[in-house]
Design an enzyme around this catalytic site. Structure first.
Site, PDB file in Angstrom:
ATOM      1  N   SER A  55      -8.730   1.054   8.801  1.00  0.00           N
ATOM      2  CA  SER A  55      -8.044   0.514   9.986  1.00  0.00           C
ATOM      3  C   SER A  55      -6.957  -0.439   9.528  1.00  0.00           C
ATOM      4  O   SER A  55      -6.333  -1.132  10.321  1.00  0.00           O
ATOM      5  CB  SER A  55      -9.039  -0.227  10.876  1.00  0.00           C
ATOM      6  OG  SER A  55      -9.604  -1.296  10.165  1.00  0.00           O
TER       7      SER A  55
ATOM      8  N   GLY B 192      -8.948  -7.265  -3.305  1.00  0.00           N
ATOM      9  CA  GLY B 192      -9.818  -6.629  -2.311  1.00  0.00           C
ATOM     10  C   GLY B 192     -10.631  -5.586  -3.059  1.00  0.00           C
ATOM     11  O   GLY B 192     -11.613  -5.885  -3.714  1.00  0.00           O
TER      12      GLY B 192
ATOM     13  N   ASP C 136     -16.996 -10.962  -3.941  1.00  0.00           N
ATOM     14  CA  ASP C 136     -17.688  -9.916  -4.712  1.00  0.00           C
ATOM     15  C   ASP C 136     -17.098  -9.728  -6.115  1.00  0.00           C
ATOM     16  O   ASP C 136     -17.839  -9.547  -7.085  1.00  0.00           O
ATOM     17  CB  ASP C 136     -17.657  -8.584  -3.957  1.00  0.00           C
ATOM     18  CG  ASP C 136     -16.235  -8.122  -3.672  1.00  0.00           C
ATOM     19  OD1 ASP C 136     -15.537  -8.830  -2.923  1.00  0.00           O
ATOM     20  OD2 ASP C 136     -15.818  -7.089  -4.214  1.00  0.00           O
TER      21      ASP C 136
ATOM     22  N   GLY D 157      -9.276  -3.976  -5.543  1.00  0.00           N
ATOM     23  CA  GLY D 157      -8.845  -4.139  -6.924  1.00  0.00           C
ATOM     24  C   GLY D 157      -7.762  -3.171  -7.405  1.00  0.00           C
ATOM     25  O   GLY D 157      -7.420  -3.163  -8.583  1.00  0.00           O
ATOM     26  N   GLY D 158      -7.199  -2.382  -6.489  1.00  0.00           N
ATOM     27  CA  GLY D 158      -6.151  -1.433  -6.886  1.00  0.00           C
ATOM     28  C   GLY D 158      -4.883  -2.139  -7.350  1.00  0.00           C
ATOM     29  O   GLY D 158      -4.325  -1.821  -8.404  1.00  0.00           O
TER      30      GLY D 158
ATOM     31  N   LYS E  55       0.810  -1.220   0.000  1.00  0.00           N
ATOM     32  CA  LYS E  55       0.000   0.000   0.000  1.00  0.00           C
ATOM     33  C   LYS E  55       0.845   1.272   0.000  1.00  0.00           C
ATOM     34  O   LYS E  55       0.383   2.336  -0.407  1.00  0.00           O
ATOM     35  CB  LYS E  55      -0.923   0.007   1.223  1.00  0.00           C
ATOM     36  CG  LYS E  55      -1.986  -1.081   1.192  1.00  0.00           C
ATOM     37  CD  LYS E  55      -3.214  -0.658   0.401  1.00  0.00           C
ATOM     38  CE  LYS E  55      -4.322  -1.695   0.530  1.00  0.00           C
ATOM     39  NZ  LYS E  55      -5.505  -1.329  -0.264  1.00  0.00           N
TER      40      LYS E  55
END
Lengths: 310, 310
Positions: A77, A178, A209, A180-181, A52
């Site tokens: 979080s 997650g 999803d 999608g990044g 990230k």
């Protein structure tokens, strides 16, 4: 707007000095277990313990001078909170992080250590957004989205870029999905650097999803959050869904039992700390040996932020 | 006979294709805690989870054709056992490993997985040596000493060689001392590649045989084995003592409390699994900040073979 590969190249040049070029590890024993050759891209060994930091640093470095002064805000979080706090501090930008008041202490402390101001809220989406909007109104701070954002996607794409630049003959690249990044950036890098390489996503069975979104052709939401993979609970965004549906080669599903087994194997055999969300990709390879048999497979190990009991 | 640096170079060329060139990791947070710049040479990420594979592989590759057929033997319940078993298997040599019958199952299983034949004995030195001698008599197998052996020392020296080749301006290199094989090889590499770099050893306070040996001028034995650093219980050998006493810059002592704290910090912050023996070097830096202040310090993280509870 969708980033191109040259946006990823520009991002890489900008962030290079503020991130680690993480090692790519291999293990003979692990390869024997899987019947293929695995390359573990270790973003758990990245600054702040996850990939990230790539998107967060790129987002911070692309702020206008005015935005720099007003600071940035995010509600999270998880790993994005730590990454944004760290990237902001490195570049003398104020960061406000909205966190649920039941977030684990270890995560709160990490964000604090990185020098961000924490705003606590009730642990639900409405409260999170309300507190975030208050910060935006009060300070004019810019919200940095963890995945559905041009600069974030361009930054995350630098991870797969490093993989393809080191190994240009991979048959597969497998990453968790997650929001999608990371997947979006990986697909854009793949299209330029190794178009023949198939890119698969992995999701927990109960938080599938993205899998359902590909089938239905629209963004589906998660019906449960019943998984140990706490980094993969979010739905896709419009930008990431657009990139993923047009480029991905498939999504594999794994259950928590398989994830825990895979996580334990990685920690015991490879001596690196990985979070459950990261172990999904290895679990998917173990589960689908016939797909990967004798192939060269890159796995993005996205993060290592868990509590360990010694 | 004492290996020269050219013996280490020869060993490196021989073993290169059978070992990992392990990554050297850094951490901003860890550097802030210590007040110096630390380079973690991650031999925990090495094949079999420790640097021991270097010396074991070199020893196996230097066997005469006759010795190859008769196999090798060692008594060890630790990292040398795993390393020798693995190196022997890779090179189609039979390995016999004498292990105490109370050795942890995880270690017994690892040696078994690597294809060695295990001979169990009572958990004391006499029983170990007796069983080892039986193997030598029965099969004519060659004993491969874990540290006090020319080929082992030359192999272990390749680790510091890799460190100095990647970073030629280190002020310090710090490594744990058990039997002294790694330290001996490190000193020989230092003397050629970076003579200005000071090399420090680290021992647990209660197993400080090398520290006392340097003071008294003869090989001292350990009076207790009361430490969590299970890789550092042995005394020096004649060969390693000779090299160490003539070349080392000092030995630092740490207690188990300091080691556990350092181990936890490494696992939490750097996301790598380290065994207590490895964490001693980081504990010594934290304990002696004034020595290392603002310096560039290489740490050899020797291994990562522990049980982890998820």
């Amino acid at each position: 707007m969708i980033p191109s590969f040259s946006d990823i190249e520009i991002a890489h040049n900008k962030i290079k000095n503020q991130i680690h070029k993480t090692p790519i590890l291999t293990s003979t024993i692990i390869n024997e277990i899987c019947g293929c050759v695995l390359y573990f891209k270790c973003e758990n060994l990245q600054k702040t313990g996850s990939f990230k930091i790539r998107g967060a640093t790129n987002s911070i470095l692309n702020l206008s001078e005015e935005d720099r002064h007003r600071g940035v805000v995010a509600h999270s979080s998880g790993n994005h909170a730590q990454a944004l706090a760290y990237a902001a501090k490195q570049n003398n930008v104020k960061a406000y992080i909205v966190m649920p008041n039941n977030a684990p202490k270890v995560k709160i402390n990490a964000v604090k250590d990185y020098g961000a101001e924490i705003i606590f809220c009730e642990p639900n989406i409405n409260a999170r957004e309300e507190e975030t909007n208050k910060i935006i109104e009060k300070y004019g701070s810019k919200i940095i989205h963890p995945f559905n954002y041009f600069d974030t996607i361009a930054g995350q794409g630098t991870c797969a870029k490093e993989v393809f630049e080191e190994f240009n003959d991979l048959d597969f690249l497998v990453t968790p999905i997650g929001g999608g990044g990371l997947m979006s950036g990986s697909l854009i890098s793949r299209n330029t650097l190794n178009p023949k390489c198939k890119v698969f996503g992995v999701e927990p069975e109960e938080v599938d999803d993205a899998y359902r979104s590909l089938n239905s052709g629209r963004i589906e939401i998660n019906l449960t959050t019943n998984t140990i993979c706490d980094g993969l609970l979010t739905n896709l965004g419009e930008l990431t869904f657009e990139i993923i549906k047009n480029n991905i080669d498939g999504i594999l599903l794994v259950n928590d039992f398989e994830v825990r087994k895979a996580q334990t194997l990685i920690i015991q055999r490879m001596k690196i700390v990985v979070e459950p969300s990261s172990a999904t990709v290895f679990a998917a390879v173990i589960k689908n040996k016939e797909i990967f048999k004798n192939k060269k497979v890159g796995l993005i190990i996205t993060g290592g932020n868990i509590d360990i009991n010694l």
